[in-house]
Enzyme design. Structure first.
Site, PDB file in Angstrom:
ATOM      1  N   ASP A 194      64.438  58.835  40.467  1.00 57.23           N
ATOM      2  CA  ASP A 194      63.519  59.349  41.482  1.00 57.23           C
ATOM      3  C   ASP A 194      62.635  58.237  42.036  1.00 57.23           C
ATOM      4  OD1 ASP A 194      62.251  61.774  42.765  1.00 57.23           O
ATOM      5  OD2 ASP A 194      60.493  60.896  41.796  1.00 57.23           O
ATOM      6  N   GLU A 230      76.131  49.416  28.051  1.00 59.80           N
ATOM      7  CA  GLU A 230      76.464  49.509  26.622  1.00 59.80           C
ATOM      8  C   GLU A 230      77.250  50.789  26.347  1.00 59.80           C
ATOM      9  OE1 GLU A 230      73.049  49.220  24.055  1.00 59.80           O
ATOM     10  OE2 GLU A 230      72.176  47.662  25.328  1.00 59.80           O
TER      11      GLU A 230
HETATM   12  C1  NOJ Z   1      61.604  62.511  45.466  1.00 60.74           C
HETATM   13  C2  NOJ Z   1      62.020  63.890  45.088  1.00 60.74           C
HETATM   14  O1  NOJ Z   1      63.297  64.152  45.613  1.00 60.74           O
HETATM   15  C3  NOJ Z   1      60.955  64.819  45.611  1.00 60.74           C
HETATM   16  O2  NOJ Z   1      61.353  66.166  45.514  1.00 60.74           O
HETATM   17  C4  NOJ Z   1      59.689  64.544  44.872  1.00 60.74           C
HETATM   18  O3  NOJ Z   1      58.639  65.324  45.420  1.00 60.74           O
HETATM   19  C5  NOJ Z   1      59.275  63.068  44.967  1.00 60.74           C
HETATM   20  N1  NOJ Z   1      60.390  62.176  44.770  1.00 60.74           N
HETATM   21  C6  NOJ Z   1      58.225  62.731  43.942  1.00 60.74           C
HETATM   22  O4  NOJ Z   1      58.773  62.773  42.644  1.00 60.74           O
END
Ligand code: NOJ
Length: 510
Positions: A194, A230
């Site tokens: 993310d 790994e």
């Molecule tokens: C990207 C994610 O796809 C989104 O849904 C989220 O709000 C933000 N990152 C923050 O984690």
């Protein structure tokens, strides 16, 4: 299984809260997902990616993670997650999970420890605590710094419930290495990272965007790649949003991430020249690195593709979401079907966001009091945000909850989704669901990883051939176009008029 399963995979994105509810509380869960695994196998996808499933106060739909080594009780248990991984594998479906390294939750053990330990403590060094706030803005609106009762401020690029980690602290690095191992040891095949480009911060340069794509972030992923290597065939997928293709490609160097979401393609307007440019640029940046491109039309953060492509302006822009802007859904539907055949024919892997295969539109009329997206509150109720693409799936029946589960879904489903249920579309040969099923089936043997050869065509037509001999033709012009010579039509996104391909229609030819 081929050695490099991920290079040409079709990956289905499961937004767990809205996929299927097994226990009747109105929220999707692992029990629901497990009973629907045969649906995914039958659809023909090679892998699933699940949005965060960890314990969370849900300040941002689970992207506020309280414990990276457990499962949110509303979704199930760790044991159920392990069973799910085994069951998916038994059906030939790989499992990719979401890891959120930029920020945590205010409910995490580390953040609570930091609050208790007070200013100046090592526990605060795992986050960004300051005596004075900076002037960065939160990506969800409002300031990125929030003050605590003891006077200090902490940084959160997103919601105040999502404090940012301090990646200059070796403990943070160690923690995430442990978390990756925790899940790889449980059989997870891949990690979706993310907000992958914003982990490293430069507070001193005076740049209001002093957190996007700093060079030091690459060292983090080199470490992750060594760890992933790994294991056997585990992959790292980056969520990397920014327009500079050359900088984007750096994340895909051979010792970094395996793939990253191609948001350039997602954001591209439904226009032939722009699409051709986006595709060419994608191939040009990926192929020299040996990294397979990915093709993404939608996800849980952007307006549903049917709605987007039916608007006068078909491009996507995070900063200008166009929530509620009128859309010609019939037109959007036709284009979305054509776009699906285009995306699935291109070289590399493809993502399908749940409900995309049903042609679900964006839900614009969610009652304000039910909206959960922090964008809505943080924008002072000016940006409705992302709930409209997160409405629970319609599975069967004539009225809500359409087989989603026994309880009332956490977001209301439109009544007219009765025509869009899995059940209704299974029975309709011309449905979008059956188009996706047929395309994913053909894709398994004839498409995926590789290259393409462009065919000569009118400027408003995209036409290319793949190594298997399959030709994809998409007519983005207003007038019908004659199909190139072929043996047979394998699949089309709309009805052909003899040898003529109508406007906003795609065909796969042998
Ligand atoms: C990207 C994610 O796809 C989104 O849904 C989220 O709000 C933000 N990152 C923050 O984690």
């Amino acid at each position: 299984m081929p050695e490099t399963w991920w290079r040409g995979a079709a990956i289905y994105q499961v937004y767990l809260r809205s996929f299927a509810d097994g226990n009747g509380d109105g929220v999707g869960d692992l029990a629901g997902l497990r009973t629907r695994l045969p649906y995914l196998a039958d659809l023909g996808v090679n892998a699933v990616w699940l949005n965060p499933w960890y314990p969370s106060p849900m300040a941002d739909g689970g992207y506020d993670v309280a414990d990276y080594r457990d499962i949110e009780p509303v979704f199930g248990t760790l044991t159920e997650a392990e069973r799910f991984i085994e069951e998916a594998h038994a059906l030939g479906i790989r499992v990719i999970i979401d890891v959120v390294p930029n920020h945590s939750s205010t409910a995490s053990a580390w953040f609570r420890e930091a609050l208790a330990a007070g200013p100046g403590s090592p526990a605060r060094e795992r986050f960004w605590f300051r005596d004075e706030p900076g002037d960065w803005k939160s990506i969800f609106g409002g300031p990125a710094w929030t003050q605590l009762p003891d006077g200090q401020w902490y940084l959160h690029l997103f919601d105040p419930g999502q404090p940012d980690f301090n990646w200059t602290n070796p403990e943070v690095h160690q923690e995430f290495h442990d978390v990756l191992r925790f899940w790889f040891d449980r059989g997870v095949d891949g990690i979706r990272i993310d907000s992958a480009a914003v982990l490293v911060k430069d507070f001193d340069g005076g740049d209001p965007d002093g957190y996007t794509d700093l060079d030091e972030v690459h060292e983090i992923y080199r470490g992750w790649r060594r760890l992933a290597d790994e294991y056997d065939e585990r992959i790292l997928v980056g969520e990397v949003w920014f327009p500079d293709q050359e900088r984007f490609a750096r994340y895909l160097r051979p010792d970094e991430l395996h793939t990253a979401f191609n948001f350039d393609f997602l954001a591209c307007p439904w226009e032939p020249a722009a699409l051709r440019r986006s595709i060419e640029q994608t191939l040009d940046t990926h192929i020299p690195l040996g990294a397979p491109p990915t093709w993404v039309l939608s996800n849980h953060d952007v307006a549903r593709v049917v709605t987007r492509y039916g608007r006068a302006e078909t491009s996507w822009d995070h900063g200008n979401r166009r929530d509620g802007v009128p859309s010609d859904l019939e037109l959007g539907h036709r284009r979305a079907r054509a776009a699906a055949l285009l995306a699935m024919a291109l070289p590399g892997s493809v993502y399908v966001y749940q409900g995309e295969e049903l042609g679900l539109p964006e839900v614009d009329d969610i009652p304000d009091e039910l909206r959960e997206d922090p964008m809505w509150t943080r924008s002072g109720h000016t940006v409705p945000g992302r709930d409209g693409c997160r409405v629970p799936l319609p599975w069967s029946g004539e009225e809500p909850p359409f087989g989603f589960g026994a309880g009332e879904p956490w977001l209301p489903q439109p009544e007219d989704w009765r025509k869009l249920t899995v059940e209704a579309q299974t029975a309709d040969l011309g449905s979008t669901l059956n188009l996706y099923r047929a395309a994913l089936r053909l894709r398994r043997d004839r498409l995926g990883d590789g290259t393409l050869t462009w065919l000569e065509s009118r400027p408003d037509v995209l036409a290319f051939t793949r190594e298997s001999g399959l030709t994809c033709v998409v007519n983005l012009g207003a007038d019908p176009v004659r199909l190139p010579p072929h043996e047979s039509v394998l699949l089309a996104s709309g009805t052909l008029d003899g040898e003529e391909l109508p406007s906003d229609t795609a065909a796969w030819l042998a």
